[in-house]
Every structure is written in C-alpha cells, then in structure tokens.
Write a protein that holds these residues in place. Structure first.
Motif, mmCIF file in Angstrom:
data_model
loop_
_atom_site.group_PDB
_atom_site.id
_atom_site.type_symbol
_atom_site.label_atom_id
_atom_site.label_comp_id
_atom_site.label_asym_id
_atom_site.label_seq_id
_atom_site.Cartn_x
_atom_site.Cartn_y
_atom_site.Cartn_z
ATOM 1 N N HIS A 122 22.209 36.134 102.668
ATOM 2 C CA HIS A 122 22.010 36.549 101.236
ATOM 3 C C HIS A 122 21.251 35.338 100.308
ATOM 4 N N LEU A 125 30.196 39.073 109.708
ATOM 5 C CA LEU A 125 29.029 38.183 109.773
ATOM 6 C C LEU A 125 29.618 36.853 109.872
ATOM 7 N N ARG A 177 29.476 40.064 93.254
ATOM 8 C CA ARG A 177 29.398 41.280 94.121
ATOM 9 C C ARG A 177 28.891 42.519 93.230
ATOM 10 N N ARG A 213 26.641 32.783 108.425
ATOM 11 C CA ARG A 213 25.417 33.951 108.559
ATOM 12 C C ARG A 213 25.504 34.691 107.277
ATOM 13 N N TRP A 214 26.608 34.884 106.860
ATOM 14 C CA TRP A 214 26.579 35.897 105.540
ATOM 15 C C TRP A 214 25.663 35.249 104.490
ATOM 16 N N ARG A 215 26.163 33.891 104.310
ATOM 17 C CA ARG A 215 25.241 33.053 103.272
ATOM 18 C C ARG A 215 23.715 33.033 103.668
ATOM 19 N N SER A 252 31.898 43.560 106.181
ATOM 20 C CA SER A 252 30.625 42.939 106.644
ATOM 21 C C SER A 252 30.779 41.401 106.535
ATOM 22 N N MET A 253 31.245 41.026 105.329
ATOM 23 C CA MET A 253 31.436 39.708 105.248
ATOM 24 C C MET A 253 32.187 38.776 106.449
ATOM 25 N N ARG A 254 33.519 39.374 106.883
ATOM 26 C CA ARG A 254 34.281 39.041 107.764
ATOM 27 C C ARG A 254 33.526 39.057 109.115
ATOM 28 N N THR A 260 25.846 44.918 103.394
ATOM 29 C CA THR A 260 26.500 43.603 103.696
ATOM 30 C C THR A 260 27.437 43.212 102.769
ATOM 31 N N SER A 261 27.461 44.010 101.446
ATOM 32 C CA SER A 261 28.481 43.176 100.347
ATOM 33 C C SER A 261 29.688 43.507 100.416
#
Lengths: 207, 309
Positions: A159, A150, A87, A154-156, A146-148, A141-142
């Motif tokens: 990214h 998304l 990150r 979706r986060w992956r 945001s990770m939770r 979204t880092s």
C-alpha cells in the motif's frame, strides 16, 4: 486554557469520526457521482457536459487520493485521527477514478481503436492509466480477508504504492493544464508537503 | 332555435401557411419598430448582407456561443468570460494602426468601420481543444481596412494586440499568459476574403465575452488565432510573436491551421465535438483547413504543413 481547548476539539473530532460509520461516506460519494451525472443529462454542467463530467469525477478522485495521503500526517500534527475512514477514502478515490476513466472511454474518446493509441502516444494519458492500474491491487486488497492473508508487513509495503499513485496522478493533472495556473502549483505543493512528511515519519521510525 | 348549416368552406379557403407567416412577420416588424422607439434601437441592431462564404450548417444557439468561451483575460474557465467580461469598457474604443502603413494613427471604432460593408458570415469555428461551433458573425473583410490605410511594399505580416486593462480584465492579474495577448498573420492570409474583423453576431453587436467591440475571425485556423477585443494592428516585415507560441512553442505554431493530420502534442486533432450535442454527443471528423481548403490551400503551396504548424 488553549491547550485544553485544542485537545478538547481533537477529542470531539475523533468522537465524531468514530460516530460516523464509513458506509455513510460510500453513500455520500455515490450520491454525488449520480447527482453530477444527472446535472450533465439536464444541462446543469454547462454547454459542454462531457469534459465537465470527466473533470468533476477526476478531481473528486484526486481530492480523495490527497485526503487519503493526509490521514497519517494529520494525526501526527493535530491528533485528529481519520484512520477508521481511510479504507473508505481510498476506495472512494478508486471508484471516482474508475468513473473518470469510463466517461473518458465511453463518452469522450468513443473509439476503442483510438484509446490504445492515446495511451501509448499521449504522456498524460500514459501516466494517468499507470496510476489507475496501480490503484487496482490496492482496491482489491482493501478488505479484511486480504489484509489477514498478506499480513501487516506485506500489506503495508504494497500500500506504499499510494505514494507512487499520488505522484503519477499529480503529474497527469499537471500535464494537461494549459498556460500557467495557480491551482496546479497549489496541488503540487500540498502533495509535496504530505509526501515529505510521510517519508520523514517513515525514516524517523526506522532510526 | 337550432339551425343546421352545411359547411361551405373547403381546403381552398384555408389561408396558406406562407401568407399567414408573412402576416406574422409584418406584425413582428411593427412590434420591432415599436421596440425601436421605446428602447431606442431595433431588434436587429446591426444590418448585414448575406455572404456566399456562409455555411448552411445548423448554427449554434446564441446561448451556446456566449456561454462557452476561451477568453483567458477574464479567467481560464469556459464560463468565466460570460461572468466577468461585463466589467470591460468597450465605448469609447479606438484601434491604433501602426507600422508599415501610409496612414498610421489611432482610429476611433466608428472610423475603423467607416465605409466597410458589413456582411453576415456564418463560419465554422474549430477550437484547438477539439470542439467546434457554427457562428453567424457580422463583420467586414480585413483587406478593406488594410487597403484604406495603405499597406507599404515592405510589409509581410500583420500583428494584432488585445486590450490590456487588468482592472477591468481580472484574468490579466494572473500570469496565465504573457499579457497583452498578441496574434499575427502573414499578409496574404490577412488579405484573404475569408478573413474578417467581426463587430457583431446574431444580428446584434458583439457581446463582450466574444471579443467586443471588434475582433479578428480567421475560420480556417484554430480559434485562438482569432484574437479578441483588438486595440492595435501593426504591419511588420518580420513574423510577429504570438501568445500561445510564446507560452508553449512545441504545441502552438505561428500558422496553426486546422489540420486533422497534425496532432496537438497532447491530443489528436483528427476529430472534433460540435458543441450542443449534450452528454452523448458523437464526434465528427475534422476537415482540412476546417473545411475551407478550396478557398485557402493555395496560400500554403510548397509549404510542409507538418513542419510549419
């Protein structure tokens, strides 16, 4: 035994990585950025400091983008795991590219009217701006929240834009090289190898 | 004993500034003579007459002119030429003059310069990369040399070539450009009084990183046309190939006149940055023909300068 030696080194590396909190990376990057700016003010960047400062920030960003891309392949190939720094690596890349953009905007081009024209007319600037714009949602979204929000899938997916950003960044670099330069070939090969490695890992997982 | 005195000196008794400055220059002159006998050469090694073509704009410093160079023969970085050009042998030096001339041959540098009146030409230099400098060159008009060797009627162009010596020029070990570096001018451009062969700058011999011992200077064209460390001059009938044009014909034309209205394929040529202004240096507008339009625009009458770049 060589095998034990290697794994020993890997273990030590991973121990060291865990031992260094990521805020040290942020402070180190900020200190470097400030130091280079100071050099520019005091004549340490040569006769023409504006282009040099722009170049240093841009290259620092480019390096961090490449390092970020290398985290997963490196774990696969060597076992060394930089995931807890990833990150910070990504955000530092973003901040260096932002600094690069600001130097270009405020010190280099200077005229806001010329900037819009440059973005449309000059392919290397179009490509560079596109890469920067794509970095913004990734930087935003880092954080953990945001990770939770998304969710991991979706986060992956989002990214995965890193791959596009890297290709655009490399293109941005290649488009402004004058004459034939060996470094340009080297960066392109490194990025190509890392991208192919990551795409293969992705397809291997699916099958 | 304390003696009280009335000051009798007035402002009229103060030595005027120009007089004491003059006295200083006499002393400096003496010191220079001393230096000459000691080091075997005067402080101002090259004497050159002033020229009406010189600009009165502030000159860039010697440090700036000799530390920020594009001379890819020594590497692509601006600092490379200063770092690595010491390896180049410039003495002995000869220039081959060939092609459509009456007296072709290989001339020793001293012979090339023979009877050519040296002048100081303070010219603006505009790089194609949108930066500029003001440089006090020392040199002679190329026309003087061409007239001496006798240009034959069929000649329409002049081709130039830089030294190719990879063991002394480390950049030439890499295919950054097709070596040796070549450049060219149309004959009327070469014969123009602004076009000089420069052999020095700032009152001294040419530093290696600036193209020692002899280079071309064409102030109304982008800097890369002003080929450095020249070893060959050929008079030709056809337009000669030029290095940057070979490398990227879309971006670099044969003429490459400074023109704020015709952009480089990758950046604007409307403005430039004068070197020496530091981190907050402002940009300035680029002038047509680098400010030499009155002298040279006649050369291009009837040409479309947006096409013949």
């Amino acid at each position: 035994m060589p095998v034990a030696d290697t794994s020993d080194i890997v273990l030590r590396c991973n121990g060291a990585v865990r031992g260094v909190p990521d805020w040290i990376l942020y402070i180190g990057a900020a200190a470097y950025a400030a130091w280079v700016f100071w050099l520019g003010l005091t004549g340490g960047l040569g006769i023409e400091p504006i282009k040099e400062l722009e170049h240093r920030y841009g290259m620092a960003g480019f390096y961090f983008v490449i390092i970020g891309l290398a985290v997963t392949p490196m774990r696969q190939w060597t076992g060394v795991n930089l995931i807890c720094w990833r990150r910070a690596i990504g955000l530092i890349a973003f901040f260096f590219i932002l600094a690069h953009l600001l130097v270009w905007l405020l010190l280099d081009v200077q005229m806001l009217s010329a900037i819009g024209k440059d973005i449309v007319k000059r392919p290397y600037i179009t490509v560079g701006m596109a890469a920067f714009v794509l970095m913004i949602p990734l930087a935003l979204t880092s954080n953990n929240w945001s990770m939770r929000r998304l969710g991991p899938v979706r986060w992956r997916k989002l990214h995965k834009l890193t791959y596009v950003i890297t290709i655009l960044g490399c293109l941005h670099y290649l488009l402004q090289v004058r004459g034939f330069r060996l470094e340009a070939v080297a960066y392109t090969v490194i990025i190509a190898v890392l991208l192919i490695a990551r795409l293969r890992m992705g397809s291997a997982k699916k099958s | 004993m304390h003696r009280r005195t009335k000051p009798t000196l007035t402002w009229a008794d103060v030595t005027p500034r120009d007089v004491f400055m003059n006295r200083r220059s006499v002393i400096a002159g003496l010191a220079a003579t001393g230096a000459m006998t000691l080091a075997g050469r005067p402080a101002d090694a090259v004497s050159a007459a002033p020229s009406k073509f010189s600009t009165d704009e502030p000159k860039n410093t010697f440090e700036e002119i000799t530390s920020y160079n594009n001379f890819y023969e020594f590497g692509p970085d601006k600092a490379d030429p200063k770092k690595y050009s010491k390896a180049m042998t410039t003495d002995p030096w000869s220039v081959e003059i060939a092609g459509l001339v009456d007296k072709p041959g290989t001339y020793d540098l001293a012979d090339v310069m023979k009877d050519q009146p040296l002048e100081e030409r303070i010219y603006r230099l505009r790089c194609v990369e949108a930066w500029s400098m003001v440089i006090p060159w020392i040199g002679f008009e190329l026309s003087g040399l061409l007239n001496r060797v006798g240009v034959q009627p069929g000649a329409k162009y002049v081709a130039f070539e830089t030294l190719y010596r990879p063991d002394e020029m480390r950049g030439q070990r890499m295919p950054i450009l097709k070596w040796p570096y070549v450049e060219g001018l149309r004959l009327d451009e070469a014969m123009h009084p602004l076009t000089i062969m420069a052999t020095g700058l700032y009152g001294d011999e040419m530093p290696n990183q600036n193209g020692a011992p002899i280079r071309l200077v064409v102030p109304w064209k982008y800097g890369f046309k002003s080929i450095k460390s020249v070893v060959k001059i050929t008079l030709t009938e056809d337009e000669p190939p030029t290095s940057w044009n070979i490398a990227n014909p879309r971006e670099y034309g044969f003429y490459s006149n400074v023109n704020p209205k015709v952009d480089h394929a990758r950046w604007s040529q409307a403005t430039e940055r004068r070197i020496g202004g530091g981190l907050f240096s402002k940009k300035r507008p680029t002038l047509m023909f680098n400010g030499y339009a009155d002298e040279v625009s006649g050369l291009y009458e009837g040409m479309d300068l947006t096409k013949d770049i």
